[in-house]
Enzyme design. Sequence first.
Site, PDB file in Angstrom:
ATOM      1  N   GLY A 239       0.825  -1.205   0.000  1.00 14.90           N
ATOM      2  CA  GLY A 239       0.000   0.000   0.000  1.00 14.90           C
ATOM      3  C   GLY A 239       0.857   1.252   0.000  1.00 14.90           C
ATOM      4  N   ILE A 465      -0.396  -5.619   5.305  1.00 19.18           N
ATOM      5  CA  ILE A 465      -0.284  -5.181   3.904  1.00 19.18           C
ATOM      6  C   ILE A 465       0.999  -5.711   3.265  1.00 19.18           C
ATOM      7  CG2 ILE A 465      -1.730  -3.177   4.301  1.00 19.18           C
ATOM      8  CD1 ILE A 465       0.775  -1.421   4.335  1.00 19.18           C
ATOM      9  N   GLY A 466       1.492  -6.814   3.859  1.00 22.60           N
ATOM     10  CA  GLY A 466       2.728  -7.392   3.360  1.00 22.60           C
ATOM     11  C   GLY A 466       3.882  -7.180   4.316  1.00 22.60           C
ATOM     12  N   PRO A 582      13.242  -9.691  14.042  1.00 19.74           N
ATOM     13  CA  PRO A 582      14.371  -9.203  13.232  1.00 19.74           C
ATOM     14  C   PRO A 582      14.193  -9.431  11.737  1.00 19.74           C
ATOM     15  CG  PRO A 582      15.155 -10.513  15.088  1.00 19.74           C
ATOM     16  CD  PRO A 582      13.662 -10.651  15.069  1.00 19.74           C
ATOM     17  N   GLY A 652       7.948   2.442  15.492  1.00 18.78           N
ATOM     18  CA  GLY A 652       7.591   1.978  14.157  1.00 18.78           C
ATOM     19  C   GLY A 652       8.800   1.887  13.247  1.00 18.78           C
ATOM     20  N   GLY A 654       8.153   0.991   9.611  1.00 13.92           N
ATOM     21  CA  GLY A 654       7.681   0.880   8.230  1.00 13.92           C
ATOM     22  C   GLY A 654       8.175   1.997   7.333  1.00 13.92           C
ATOM     23  N   GLU A 655       8.448   3.158   7.909  1.00 13.20           N
ATOM     24  CA  GLU A 655       8.731   4.321   7.073  1.00 13.20           C
ATOM     25  C   GLU A 655      10.132   4.897   7.233  1.00 13.20           C
ATOM     26  OE1 GLU A 655       4.617   6.537   6.499  1.00 13.20           O
ATOM     27  OE2 GLU A 655       4.671   5.364   8.323  1.00 13.20           O
TER      28      GLU A 655
END
Length: 689
Positions: A239, A465-466, A582, A652, A654-655
């Site tokens: 996404g 979302i993967g 990990p 987090g 993810g970004e």
Amino acid sequence: MNRIEGPDKVTGRARYAAEYPAGPADSIAYAYPVQSVIARGRIESIDAAAALAMPGVLAVLSSDDPPALSPDAEPELALFQTRQVAYCGQAVAAVVAESLETARAAAREVRITYRPEPHDVQLRTDHPGLYTPEKVNPAFPSVTEHGDLPGGLAGAAVSIDVTYATPTEHNNPMEPHAAMAVWTGHGNGDGDGDGDGDGDGLTIYDSTQGASFDRDAIAATLGLSSDRVRVISRHVGGGFGSKGTTRPHAILAAVAARAVGRPVKVALTRQQMFPMTGYRTPTIQRLRLGADSGGRLTAIAHDVAEQTSTLVEFAEQTATPTRVMYGAPAMRTSHRVVRLDVPTPAWMRAPGECPGMFALESAMDELAIAAGMDPVELRVINEPRTEPVSGLPFSSRNLVACLREGARRFGWDRRDPSPGIRSDGRWLTGTGVAASTYPARRMPSQAEATKQDGGFVVRIAAADIGTGARTALTAIAAEALDAPADRVRVEVGDSSLPRAMVAGGSMGTASWGSAVVKACEDLLKNGSEGAADTTEDVRGDQGFARHAFGAQFAEVRVDIETGEVRVPRLLGVFAAGRIIDPTLARSQLIGGMTMGLGMALMEETVIDTATGDFLNHDLAQYHVAACADVQDIDAVWLDEEDQHLNPMGAKGIGEIGIVGTAAAIGNAVYHATGRRIRDLPITPAKLLS
Ligand code: MOS
């Protein structure tokens, strides 16, 4: 842990939105959008006769007979409610047919006449329409100022004043956006009170980053109460933000299914995604930095121009990382936006931080060179004691440790700072560094845990979302329950599960994990059932500045004849609290860095100013970093304990991986060539010019 749904995915058992059956296969109809070919103007007439005459065509939807939607529907979702066209590629009609092929062919036969008006699709810093929005996403002040900026700049021993530009960029998840809508019962559910089944509900299989918010947005658009809509989204093929808000394809599926009284699928093509699923706003960013003779920053100014649409104000928070990164007695950060005849920008991995840190971290490199300092040391000596603009203490901050560890692993101490002097045959080589940062927040979520079949079931409307969210939550639940992971089953991806935060803002694990731990603890206290709602816990998240930090190091080779840039080495060192898994974490960080490599060298959506259309709207022409572009890439992390986050102690991930990569590569390109390319992407043409 291995990904729990891995075997389902590689064997094809995992169902994505477009793959669900709805009873007998021939019951499904297909909708295909007709898109505007002008960027601004009015629809004068719509002639659907030829399309309707084609065998297999069931309906043509358009503003000739607008579907019943809430008058408050968000303009991007208010399909066919107006004759006004806001951007090229906007859905202005749709054909519903027995097959996808028929729907697509008939869509070309819908004759629409337009009355075009002059359009404007180009961001520029002298645009008279630029204005300062009330706030930038989600609720930050547009402008912050402290200290004596003119004095800090004028009195600086060394200063720079440079402007960077980042282009329009598009998320390209592997799974295109798709939805299937199924109205249950016999009625049409239009809520008009005429007794034709108004009590019935809608089930929609959607490709979304959050079933709960998607359900609410679809319901609100249709004018239904949320309890009459169910969103199912068990597996999502990526996404990056493009599925973090409800997109028009889902509404189209719902209104088309209502119109023909059958389940309807909508699967966007890659080309259709470009105008219909959001994009990263282009930015133009002026950076002014001043420092004393020892390299201590005396002034920072970060002024951003960016765009939004005529429909919705989306004001990206581009300069906000500058409020976090470095201390200076005088600082200004500001944003201005202009409304253009373009689709509304939306979220793309690290919105704000990613383009903002390209500018700030490139500028820090330029300042280091102007000051004759090592760029790692420049960052170290400007490390703030508290968060610069808020004054809050950091819950934890290990940027310096990341820089030091990265420098050690990368071999930074062997670096000669002189630009353009190292060559290997016809390749010039160089190295660069940049910092990374991303907020570590969480949002309210709910979860349930029950004892079942000798094990445990944990239910939460989280989204995988993967990323491996399902797997990470299983590990979190197993630890909270003190049970082996194979005795715990986590159900996600369904709005009928307890309400949860979207997979966005790098807040998934922190938000969902907080609720899962609390529900599991409740179960242990109560025997066989537990439930949790973290609204109050999250309300208590005050008093600290919470961010993850990192340092990225890049090595590049630049072909002096072709301008080709290769990236033989990328290293990221991150401090992101406790890492839950990990394998999954490394995948997220390396994925972000790979996307950052694409941002540095390739990604750019070109808009045709004559038509307002995105020109390179496919993967043949919109280039993302692929396997052959990625060579030695590694992501590692420091152990970081932070008591002020959540029960897991996790930030987090993810970004943050995409934040800083483009600057590190750009800084390395400068080191290799002596050429500073301030507008992304760094293409061969720019290097050779
Ligand atoms: Mo991500 S851009 O926060 O969905």
